[in-house]
Design an enzyme around this catalytic site. Structure first.
Site, PDB file in Angstrom:
ATOM      1  N   CYS A   8      -3.046 -13.348  51.569  1.00 46.74           N
ATOM      2  CA  CYS A   8      -2.588 -14.262  50.513  1.00 46.74           C
ATOM      3  C   CYS A   8      -3.801 -14.817  49.766  1.00 46.74           C
ATOM      4  O   CYS A   8      -3.776 -14.952  48.533  1.00 46.74           O
ATOM      5  CB  CYS A   8      -1.764 -15.409  51.095  1.00 46.74           C
ATOM      6  SG  CYS A   8      -0.062 -14.955  51.514  1.00 46.74           S
ATOM      7  N   ASP A  31     -10.250  -1.314  51.889  1.00 44.26           N
ATOM      8  CA  ASP A  31     -10.400  -1.860  53.236  1.00 44.26           C
ATOM      9  C   ASP A  31     -11.883  -2.112  53.497  1.00 44.26           C
ATOM     10  O   ASP A  31     -12.747  -1.293  53.165  1.00 44.26           O
ATOM     11  CB  ASP A  31      -9.830  -0.881  54.276  1.00 44.26           C
ATOM     12  CG  ASP A  31      -9.613  -1.547  55.626  1.00 44.26           C
ATOM     13  OD1 ASP A  31      -8.443  -1.707  56.027  1.00 44.26           O
ATOM     14  OD2 ASP A  31     -10.610  -1.931  56.277  1.00 44.26           O
ATOM     15  N   HIS A  47       4.067 -13.225  50.365  1.00 41.53           N
ATOM     16  CA  HIS A  47       3.845 -13.060  51.801  1.00 41.53           C
ATOM     17  C   HIS A  47       5.093 -12.541  52.507  1.00 41.53           C
ATOM     18  O   HIS A  47       6.155 -13.150  52.465  1.00 41.53           O
ATOM     19  CB  HIS A  47       3.429 -14.402  52.428  1.00 41.53           C
ATOM     20  CG  HIS A  47       3.076 -14.274  53.877  1.00 41.53           C
ATOM     21  ND1 HIS A  47       1.813 -13.919  54.302  1.00 41.53           N
ATOM     22  CD2 HIS A  47       3.816 -14.418  54.996  1.00 41.53           C
ATOM     23  CE1 HIS A  47       1.788 -13.854  55.622  1.00 41.53           C
ATOM     24  NE2 HIS A  47       3.002 -14.161  56.075  1.00 41.53           N
ATOM     25  N   ASN A  87       0.934  -0.797  60.346  1.00 35.43           N
ATOM     26  CA  ASN A  87       0.947  -1.224  61.741  1.00 35.43           C
ATOM     27  C   ASN A  87       1.815  -2.464  61.838  1.00 35.43           C
ATOM     28  O   ASN A  87       1.736  -3.349  60.988  1.00 35.43           O
ATOM     29  CB  ASN A  87      -0.477  -1.535  62.215  1.00 35.43           C
ATOM     30  CG  ASN A  87      -1.358  -0.302  62.203  1.00 35.43           C
ATOM     31  OD1 ASN A  87      -0.891   0.793  62.494  1.00 35.43           O
ATOM     32  ND2 ASN A  87      -2.623  -0.474  61.851  1.00 35.43           N
ATOM     33  N   HIS A  98       0.182 -10.014  57.309  1.00 37.36           N
ATOM     34  CA  HIS A  98       0.745  -9.924  55.946  1.00 37.36           C
ATOM     35  C   HIS A  98       0.978  -8.435  55.738  1.00 37.36           C
ATOM     36  O   HIS A  98       0.023  -7.645  55.823  1.00 37.36           O
ATOM     37  CB  HIS A  98      -0.262 -10.507  54.945  1.00 37.36           C
ATOM     38  CG  HIS A  98       0.172 -10.486  53.496  1.00 37.36           C
ATOM     39  ND1 HIS A  98       0.110 -11.611  52.683  1.00 37.36           N
ATOM     40  CD2 HIS A  98       0.631  -9.480  52.706  1.00 37.36           C
ATOM     41  CE1 HIS A  98       0.517 -11.286  51.462  1.00 37.36           C
ATOM     42  NE2 HIS A  98       0.843  -9.999  51.447  1.00 37.36           N
ATOM     43  N   HIS A 100       1.064  -4.797  55.004  1.00 37.67           N
ATOM     44  CA  HIS A 100       0.122  -3.974  54.235  1.00 37.67           C
ATOM     45  C   HIS A 100       0.295  -2.519  54.623  1.00 37.67           C
ATOM     46  O   HIS A 100       0.584  -2.198  55.773  1.00 37.67           O
ATOM     47  CB  HIS A 100      -1.326  -4.417  54.443  1.00 37.67           C
ATOM     48  CG  HIS A 100      -1.744  -4.516  55.882  1.00 37.67           C
ATOM     49  ND1 HIS A 100      -1.417  -5.589  56.685  1.00 37.67           N
ATOM     50  CD2 HIS A 100      -2.461  -3.665  56.667  1.00 37.67           C
ATOM     51  CE1 HIS A 100      -1.912  -5.399  57.886  1.00 37.67           C
ATOM     52  NE2 HIS A 100      -2.546  -4.243  57.917  1.00 37.67           N
ATOM     53  N   HIS A 102      -1.729   1.031  54.698  1.00 39.61           N
ATOM     54  CA  HIS A 102      -3.020   1.701  54.600  1.00 39.61           C
ATOM     55  C   HIS A 102      -2.794   3.009  53.849  1.00 39.61           C
ATOM     56  O   HIS A 102      -1.964   3.829  54.262  1.00 39.61           O
ATOM     57  CB  HIS A 102      -3.553   2.041  55.996  1.00 39.61           C
ATOM     58  CG  HIS A 102      -3.829   0.846  56.868  1.00 39.61           C
ATOM     59  ND1 HIS A 102      -5.096   0.375  57.100  1.00 39.61           N
ATOM     60  CD2 HIS A 102      -2.994   0.048  57.572  1.00 39.61           C
ATOM     61  CE1 HIS A 102      -5.039  -0.666  57.921  1.00 39.61           C
ATOM     62  NE2 HIS A 102      -3.774  -0.884  58.224  1.00 39.61           N
TER      63      HIS A 102
HETATM   64  P1  AMP Z   1      -4.139  -3.788  60.592  1.00 42.82           P
HETATM   65  O1  AMP Z   1      -4.972  -3.579  61.810  1.00 42.82           O
HETATM   66  O2  AMP Z   1      -3.159  -2.719  60.313  1.00 42.82           O
HETATM   67  O3  AMP Z   1      -3.525  -5.174  60.563  1.00 42.82           O
HETATM   68  O4  AMP Z   1      -5.144  -3.680  59.357  1.00 42.82           O
HETATM   69  C1  AMP Z   1      -5.862  -4.741  58.848  1.00 42.82           C
HETATM   70  C2  AMP Z   1      -6.920  -4.137  57.994  1.00 42.82           C
HETATM   71  O5  AMP Z   1      -7.448  -5.137  57.145  1.00 42.82           O
HETATM   72  C3  AMP Z   1      -8.114  -3.567  58.777  1.00 42.82           C
HETATM   73  O6  AMP Z   1      -8.247  -2.178  58.473  1.00 42.82           O
HETATM   74  C4  AMP Z   1      -9.298  -4.387  58.285  1.00 42.82           C
HETATM   75  O7  AMP Z   1     -10.478  -3.624  58.163  1.00 42.82           O
HETATM   76  C5  AMP Z   1      -8.796  -4.894  56.946  1.00 42.82           C
HETATM   77  N1  AMP Z   1      -9.387  -6.140  56.488  1.00 42.82           N
HETATM   78  C6  AMP Z   1      -9.467  -7.305  57.151  1.00 42.82           C
HETATM   79  N2  AMP Z   1     -10.038  -8.252  56.393  1.00 42.82           N
HETATM   80  C7  AMP Z   1     -10.297  -7.670  55.189  1.00 42.82           C
HETATM   81  C8  AMP Z   1     -10.875  -8.124  53.966  1.00 42.82           C
HETATM   82  N3  AMP Z   1     -11.289  -9.381  53.815  1.00 42.82           N
HETATM   83  N4  AMP Z   1     -11.007  -7.242  52.952  1.00 42.82           N
HETATM   84  C9  AMP Z   1     -10.588  -5.962  53.087  1.00 42.82           C
HETATM   85  N5  AMP Z   1     -10.017  -5.478  54.206  1.00 42.82           N
HETATM   86  C10 AMP Z   1      -9.885  -6.318  55.243  1.00 42.82           C
HETATM   87 ZN    ZN Z   2       0.013 -13.607  53.330  1.00 40.58          ZN
END
Ligand code: AMP
Ligand code: ZN
Length: 114
Positions: A8, A31, A47, A87, A98, A100, A102
């Protein structure tokens, strides 16, 4: 905005990100710890905690994400295919609560997930 949600804060600009796509509903950014030559996170601006929270009310936002993904993939040069992963929860190893997706590509990805 959900309290203390880093994604967010990325949408609001409070935390910087490397943006690759944005429209009224969707935000996409690189990422920070890429697992492939192209590793983009595609998120709803609103969110939603995880895929487990998708319902009839917010499913249109998810559709907007999947409309954006081919555009992002094309802009990233992913002409030979790609992978989209979300995930969910503890067993899914979701680290950011939140929703997302990939978007991974730019090389032949491994066939197995675990
Ligand atoms: P997950 O493990 O599926 O929740 O993925 C979270 C992803 O967010 C991971 O691949 C992290 O590398 C990525 N991540 C966390 N913080 C940031 C950020 N500030 N900017 C870009 N990617 C991020
Ligand atoms: Zn959020």
């Amino acid at each position: 905005m959900a309290n203390d949600c880093i994604f967010c804060k990325i949408v609001s600009g409070e935390i910087p990100s490397s943006k690759v796509f944005e429209n009224e509903s969707v935000y996409a950014f690189r990422d920070i710890n890429p697992m492939a030559p192209v590793h983009v996170l595609v998120i709803p601006k609103t969110h939603i905690a995880s895929a487990d929270e998708i319902d009839a009310e917010n499913a249109t936002l998810v559709a907007k994400i999947f409309e954006a993904i081919p555009k992002i993939a094309a802009a990233e040069g992913l002409t030979n295919g790609y992978r989209v992963i979300t995930n969910c929860g503890e067993d899914g190893c979701q680290s950011v609560k939140h929703l997302h997706f990939h978007l991974l590509g730019g090389k032949k990805l491994p066939e197995t997930l675990a």
